[in-house]
Write a protein that holds these residues in place. Sequence first.
Motif, PDB file in Angstrom:
ATOM      1  N   GLN A  13       0.804  -1.208  -0.156  1.00  0.00           N
ATOM      2  CA  GLN A  13       0.046  -0.148  -0.002  1.00  0.00           C
ATOM      3  C   GLN A  13       0.924   1.303  -0.109  1.00  0.00           C
ATOM      4  N   LEU A  14       2.155   1.184   0.684  1.00  0.00           N
ATOM      5  CA  LEU A  14       2.835   2.485   0.783  1.00  0.00           C
ATOM      6  C   LEU A  14       3.344   2.648  -0.735  1.00  0.00           C
ATOM      7  N   LEU A  18       2.713   5.773  -2.815  1.00  0.00           N
ATOM      8  CA  LEU A  18       4.052   6.678  -3.393  1.00  0.00           C
ATOM      9  C   LEU A  18       3.883   6.824  -4.748  1.00  0.00           C
ATOM     10  N   ALA A  19       3.776   6.065  -5.666  1.00  0.00           N
ATOM     11  CA  ALA A  19       3.333   5.968  -6.862  1.00  0.00           C
ATOM     12  C   ALA A  19       2.537   6.972  -7.313  1.00  0.00           C
ATOM     13  N   LYS A  20       1.287   6.946  -6.563  1.00  0.00           N
ATOM     14  CA  LYS A  20       0.178   7.809  -6.900  1.00  0.00           C
ATOM     15  C   LYS A  20       0.558   9.394  -6.613  1.00  0.00           C
ATOM     16  N   GLN A  21       1.431   9.457  -5.519  1.00  0.00           N
ATOM     17  CA  GLN A  21       1.765  10.795  -5.113  1.00  0.00           C
ATOM     18  C   GLN A  21       2.728  11.359  -6.253  1.00  0.00           C
ATOM     19  N   LYS A  22       3.735  10.569  -6.526  1.00  0.00           N
ATOM     20  CA  LYS A  22       4.580  10.889  -7.538  1.00  0.00           C
ATOM     21  C   LYS A  22       4.117  11.308  -8.942  1.00  0.00           C
ATOM     22  N   LYS A  52       7.119  11.847   3.763  1.00  0.00           N
ATOM     23  CA  LYS A  52       6.435  10.988   4.718  1.00  0.00           C
ATOM     24  C   LYS A  52       6.498   9.406   4.359  1.00  0.00           C
ATOM     25  N   ILE A  53       5.919   9.234   3.298  1.00  0.00           N
ATOM     26  CA  ILE A  53       5.893   7.805   2.903  1.00  0.00           C
ATOM     27  C   ILE A  53       7.359   7.112   2.807  1.00  0.00           C
ATOM     28  N   LYS A  54       8.268   7.961   2.191  1.00  0.00           N
ATOM     29  CA  LYS A  54       9.668   7.516   2.230  1.00  0.00           C
ATOM     30  C   LYS A  54      10.316   7.002   3.590  1.00  0.00           C
TER      31      LYS A  54
END
Length: 67
Positions: A13-14, A18-22, A52-54
């Motif tokens: 899910q992370l 992350l892909a969605k946010q990028k 935050k995700i990273k």
Amino acid sequence: MKIEDIKVLSDDQLADELAKQKKSQFNMRFQKATGQLSNTAEVRIVRRTIAKIKTVQSQKAATKAKA
């Protein structure tokens, strides 16, 4: 997204988030360059969410490495 919400996500899910946010960040960059971005503060929010995700991903990886 708040850090508490991010911490409860699984590794898959992370990665998806992350892909969605990028992708969102990429689109916003083009909108900003062409003058179509109405809310410039959103760029900052997305950039911080990615950080935050990273951070959570690296914390989980460090925990797994110790165990």
